[in-house]
Design an enzyme around this catalytic site. Structure first.
Site, PDB file in Angstrom:
ATOM      1  N   ARG A 123     -26.016  -0.605 -18.424  1.00 51.72           N
ATOM      2  CA  ARG A 123     -25.747   0.064 -19.569  1.00 51.72           C
ATOM      3  C   ARG A 123     -27.393   0.614 -19.949  1.00 51.72           C
ATOM      4  O   ARG A 123     -28.601   0.111 -20.008  1.00 51.72           O
ATOM      5  CB  ARG A 123     -25.595  -0.861 -20.855  1.00 51.72           C
ATOM      6  N   THR A 162     -28.716   5.220 -24.968  1.00 54.70           N
ATOM      7  CA  THR A 162     -27.315   5.322 -25.439  1.00 54.70           C
ATOM      8  C   THR A 162     -26.382   4.367 -25.189  1.00 54.70           C
ATOM      9  O   THR A 162     -25.023   4.763 -25.901  1.00 54.70           O
ATOM     10  CB  THR A 162     -26.570   6.717 -24.531  1.00 54.70           C
ATOM     11  N   ASP A 189     -26.704 -14.691 -19.552  1.00 53.38           N
ATOM     12  CA  ASP A 189     -26.651 -13.566 -17.994  1.00 53.38           C
ATOM     13  C   ASP A 189     -26.217 -14.677 -16.849  1.00 53.38           C
ATOM     14  O   ASP A 189     -27.086 -14.608 -16.863  1.00 53.38           O
ATOM     15  CB  ASP A 189     -28.429 -12.934 -17.798  1.00 53.38           C
ATOM     16  N   ASP A 236     -28.342 -13.408 -13.573  1.00 49.17           N
ATOM     17  CA  ASP A 236     -29.267 -14.302 -13.682  1.00 49.17           C
ATOM     18  C   ASP A 236     -29.341 -15.323 -13.123  1.00 49.17           C
ATOM     19  O   ASP A 236     -30.276 -15.781 -12.642  1.00 49.17           O
ATOM     20  CB  ASP A 236     -30.126 -13.696 -14.643  1.00 49.17           C
TER      21      ASP A 236
HETATM   22  N1  URA Z   1     -23.694 -10.428 -19.311  1.00 50.72           N
HETATM   23  C1  URA Z   1     -23.765 -11.926 -18.996  1.00 50.72           C
HETATM   24  O1  URA Z   1     -24.086 -11.643 -18.102  1.00 50.72           O
HETATM   25  N2  URA Z   1     -23.753 -12.004 -20.265  1.00 50.72           N
HETATM   26  C2  URA Z   1     -23.306 -11.805 -22.023  1.00 50.72           C
HETATM   27  O2  URA Z   1     -23.202 -12.798 -22.548  1.00 50.72           O
HETATM   28  C3  URA Z   1     -22.634 -10.466 -21.627  1.00 50.72           C
HETATM   29  C4  URA Z   1     -22.840 -10.181 -20.796  1.00 50.72           C
END
Ligand code: URA
Length: 209
Positions: free
Chosen positions: A104, A108, A200, A203
């Site tokens: 993303r 933008t 995430d 991660d």
């Molecule tokens: N991507 C992720 O890894 N976690 C989120 O909460 C949203 C998008």
């Protein structure tokens, strides 16, 4: 509106609870994502068509069923979707795997596709797109547009945790696809993370934070 199924099997729900825990480490997190993907795939493939064949058993001939119809391909959205591939491939080892990389744009907020490699016969296959988190829906929407442009007509989307905003956006953009989801959470926060979510996913799968 499009079809959505929340996969409320107790094993899936239990494993999602472990996944959410901030104290779950990388190794266990990765294993859980793979196991949940396998269990979800079991449900998402429930309607695959069968044909009857005859097999010689040591005793006599059995009329028995095998999967027929179009072959499958899985398409993980990079990078977190990679964590789901091992689990689904254990269930459907004959499937092929394509990859779509999308990020993303921080300014933008639009989805930018930076990588796409799909099986050469993708248009002959039914496709299951996998990504553990359906947040805004922009990556899933973009990936599915790309897959449709390659001639695929039967597409399913499988995620572990979804935000209501992502489900709505995906259903509006692609009302023809079926969504399989482990749980629908409350909302997105200002940073577009799912609340309460699990943080995430990329991660946590790859230990990059
Ligand atoms: N991507 C992720 O890894 N976690 C989120 O909460 C949203 C998008």
């Amino acid at each position: 509106m499009g079809y959505i199924q929340i996969l409320d099997h107790p094993l899936i729900q239990h494993k999602i609870s472990l996944l959410r825990d901030k104290n779950t480490g990388t190794k266990e997190f990765k294993e859980l994502v793979s196991e949940i993907a396998m269990l979800m795939c079991y449900e998402a493939t429930r309607n695959l068509p069968l044909k009857e064949i005859e097999v010689e058993t040591p005793i006599s001939v059995a009329k028995t069923n095998v999967i027929s119809g179009r072959k499958l391909a899985f398409v993980p959205i990079l990078r977190a979707g990679l964590g789901m591939v091992e689990g689904v491939m254990e269930l459907v080892p004959a499937a092929k795997v394509g990859h779509i990389g999308i990020y993303r744009d921080p300014v933008t907020h639009k989805a930018v596709e930076y990588y796409c490699k799909l099986p050469s016969d993708i248009e002959e296959r039914d496709v299951i797109v996998v990504d553990p988190m359906l947040a805004t829906g922009t990556s899933a929407i973009d990936a599915i547009h790309t897959i449709k442009r390659h001639g695929v007509t039967q597409i399913k989307f499988m995620c572990i945790i979804a935000a209501p905003e992502g489900i709505k956006a995906l259903q509006e953009a692609h009302p023809d696809i079926a969504i399989y989801c482990g749980v629908c959470d409350e909302r997105l926060n200002d940073q577009l993370y799912i609340v309460p979510g699990l943080g995430d996913a990329g991660d946590r799968i790859f230990g990059t934070k």
